[in-house]
Every structure is written in structure tokens, then in C-alpha cells.
Scaffold this motif. Structure first.
Motif, mmCIF file in Angstrom:
data_model
loop_
_atom_site.group_PDB
_atom_site.id
_atom_site.type_symbol
_atom_site.label_atom_id
_atom_site.label_comp_id
_atom_site.label_asym_id
_atom_site.label_seq_id
_atom_site.Cartn_x
_atom_site.Cartn_y
_atom_site.Cartn_z
ATOM 1 N N GLY A 1 0.787 -1.189 0.087
ATOM 2 C CA GLY A 1 0.046 0.053 -0.074
ATOM 3 C C GLY A 1 0.925 1.144 0.010
ATOM 4 N N PHE A 2 0.377 2.492 0.552
ATOM 5 C CA PHE A 2 0.925 3.588 0.617
ATOM 6 C C PHE A 2 0.957 4.065 2.035
ATOM 7 N N ASN A 3 2.260 4.931 2.458
ATOM 8 C CA ASN A 3 2.392 5.412 3.831
ATOM 9 C C ASN A 3 1.576 6.780 3.719
ATOM 10 N N SER B 1 11.037 -7.496 -5.755
ATOM 11 C CA SER B 1 10.703 -7.580 -7.082
ATOM 12 C C SER B 1 9.247 -8.240 -6.852
ATOM 13 N N GLU B 2 8.982 -8.951 -5.987
ATOM 14 C CA GLU B 2 7.496 -9.587 -6.070
ATOM 15 C C GLU B 2 6.566 -8.763 -5.151
ATOM 16 N N SER B 3 6.836 -7.781 -4.647
ATOM 17 C CA SER B 3 5.931 -6.895 -3.954
ATOM 18 C C SER B 3 4.812 -6.631 -4.531
ATOM 19 N N ASP B 4 5.026 -6.418 -5.869
ATOM 20 C CA ASP B 4 3.545 -6.024 -6.366
ATOM 21 C C ASP B 4 2.487 -7.048 -6.655
ATOM 22 N N LEU B 5 2.889 -8.178 -6.127
ATOM 23 C CA LEU B 5 1.974 -9.561 -6.479
ATOM 24 C C LEU B 5 1.338 -9.514 -5.044
ATOM 25 N N LEU B 6 1.498 -8.758 -3.935
ATOM 26 C CA LEU B 6 1.152 -9.090 -2.651
ATOM 27 C C LEU B 6 -0.280 -8.164 -3.051
ATOM 28 N N PRO B 7 -1.133 -8.956 -2.000
ATOM 29 C CA PRO B 7 -2.554 -8.171 -2.022
ATOM 30 C C PRO B 7 -2.598 -6.860 -1.449
ATOM 31 N N GLU B 8 -3.331 -5.707 -1.753
ATOM 32 C CA GLU B 8 -3.304 -4.396 -1.352
ATOM 33 C C GLU B 8 -3.855 -4.428 0.215
ATOM 34 N N ILE B 9 -3.354 -3.447 0.856
ATOM 35 C CA ILE B 9 -3.925 -3.021 2.064
ATOM 36 C C ILE B 9 -5.355 -2.612 2.189
ATOM 37 N N ASP B 10 -6.010 -3.236 3.178
ATOM 38 C CA ASP B 10 -7.501 -2.998 2.979
ATOM 39 C C ASP B 10 -7.597 -1.699 4.159
ATOM 40 N N GLU B 11 -7.732 -0.660 3.438
ATOM 41 C CA GLU B 11 -7.792 0.669 4.456
ATOM 42 C C GLU B 11 -9.184 0.653 5.058
ATOM 43 N N ALA B 12 -10.122 -0.007 4.720
ATOM 44 C CA ALA B 12 -11.393 0.333 5.332
ATOM 45 C C ALA B 12 -11.467 -0.881 6.433
#
Length: 242
Positions: free
Chosen positions: A44-46, A72-83
Motif C-alpha cells: 500500500g502507501f504510507n 521484485s515480488e511485492s507488486d504481487l501482494l494483495p493491497e492493504i484494506d484501508e477500510a
């Protein structure tokens, strides 16, 4: 102890026995807080907008631990659920507010009862009989009796009677008995004929269970903050009286 009314945001002082019950519920509710035992890495993003990889709790959505170095594999991770975490926090706040509202209502009910001339014990006992703790004890006593009156063993049990108020609020099950309506009326008539109270106080009787001065069980009268209190401020020695 005082708690904040979540509706009015006003502080409400609780009677001592209510405060003790509230504290027990608070401890029980606190024990259900998320322990963050299930986590996974997410991307995600800080707050500054930079990319970040961090563990997120799968149960409450909280981001835990320190950021992890991107690969290099970080883009394959699921996104942080901000909600997820705000939703969890809102649910927990609702649970806490529900407990607070209930105890504010109990306290205000007692104040209304006081204005109507009801004794402290009448008010607090009515609250206790409506509590989850009493409901659990009542259910256990009914289960023990298999639904039959423990006075006559013929009629269906419909009520639970205190044989003793010595441990009022935290009774042993042998201090409670399941009865039908007729047997309950009969045992109350027997109780009315029996002298009760502090055995060595002029305001009491032989078994030390009822205070005639304050019209409540001795155990309730002698608790900290009770009508007589642990120091027995209303005590009159029966042996020396008169």
C-alpha cells in the motif's frame, strides 16, 4: 467509579456493586480484543504517499510491526484494506457504548426508585435479577432440578428462591432452589415466621442473614458503601441492649 454516558457525554457515578459488575464486564470485553494472531504481508502507501509493504491483521485490519523491504515480488501482494480497521473500531466502539448505556440506565433506574421511596436493596436486587449473572445461575439451578420443583418434586419448577442471601450476587448453587409457585409461597410464609438478622445485633435475629434496621440482607448491608458498612455503623450489641 464514574462512567461516561455515550449519549449525553456526561459522567455518571455508579453505586459500588454496579461498579464492580461493570468492571467485570469491562475485563471480559477487553479479553476479546483482537490479538493479531493472523497476519499477512500487504502492499500500500504510507501517509506521505510512498509505497509500503507491511503486515495487516486479517481479523481487525490493523497494520502491525515495522515495514518490510520491498522486493521484485511485492507488486504481487494483495493491497492493504484501508477500510477494515476503521470498520472494526466502529464495531468495538458500539460494543463498549452498549455496555456503558446499559449501566447508565441501571443507575438511573435506581435513582428513580430512590425518588419513589424504594429501599437500596429493592433497587439493587431488581437490577441483579435482570442481570446476565443471575440468568446464568437461574438456568443452572433449573437444569439441576430437571425442571421439577425441588420442594414437592411433582409440579413444574417456575421460580428460583434464595435459601440464603449470605453470598448475594455471587451465590453458591446450593443456596438457590427451583420451586413451583405454591412451594415458593409456602417457603416465604415460613421465612416470615423465622427471626433473621445479625446474630449479635439487636436489629437482627438468629441466623445473621437479614438486617431489620435497613430492611435488606445482612450481606448487602455490610459491603463497602452499604447501609451499615464493613465497620457495622448501625450495630447495637444485643447482649447489652436494655
Amino acid at each position: 467509579m464514574a462512567i461516561t454516558d455515550p449519549v449525553t457525554d456526561q459522567r455518571v457515578p455508579l453505586d459500588r456493586d454496579l461498579a464492580e459488575r461493570y468492571a467485570r464486564e469491562v475485563n471480559a470485553l477487553s479479553a476479546t480484543d483482537c490479538k493479531h494472531e493472523r497476519t499477512e504481508l500487504r502492499r500500500g502507501f504510507n501517509k506521505g504517499g510512498g509505497p509500503i509493504v507491511k503486515k495487516q491483521c486479517l481479523d481487525c485490519g490493523l497494520l502491525v510491526g515495522n515495514p518490510v523491504k520491498r522486493t521484485s515480488e511485492s507488486d504481487l501482494l494483495p493491497e492493504i484494506d484501508e477500510a477494515q480497521h476503521p470498520a472494526y473500531e466502529a464495531t468495538r466502539k458500539g460494543e463498549w457504548d452498549s455496555v456503558r448505556r446499559r449501566y447508565v440506565a441501571l443507575q438511573e433506574s435506581r435513582w428513580r426508585g430512590s425518588a419513589e421511596g424504594k429501599s437500596y436493596f429493592q433497587r439493587s436486587h431488581a437490577d441483579y435479577l435482570a442481570s446476565p449473572g443471575w440468568a446464568e445461575r437461574r438456568s443452572l439451578v433449573m437444569d439441576r432440578a430437571n425442571g421439577l420443583c425441588e420442594g414437592c418434586r411433582k409440579a413444574r419448577a417456575s421460580e428460583v428462591h434464595h435459601l440464603s442471601y449470605r453470598n448475594w450476587g455471587s451465590e453458591f448453587l446450593f443456596e438457590l432452589v427451583a420451586l413451583c409457585g405454591d412451594c415458593h409461597d409456602r417457603i416465604h410464609r415460613l421465612d416470615e415466621d423465622r427471626k433473621t438478622g445479625c446474630t449479635d445485633c439487636v436489629h437482627g435475629g438468629e441466623d445473621g442473614e437479614w438486617c431489620h434496621q435497613f430492611e435488606m440482607p445482612t450481606a448487602a448491608s455490610l459491603i463497602p458503601g452499604g447501609a451499615c458498612g464493613p465497620k457495622r455503623q448501625g450495630f447495637v450489641d444485643a447482649d447489652k441492649y436494655g
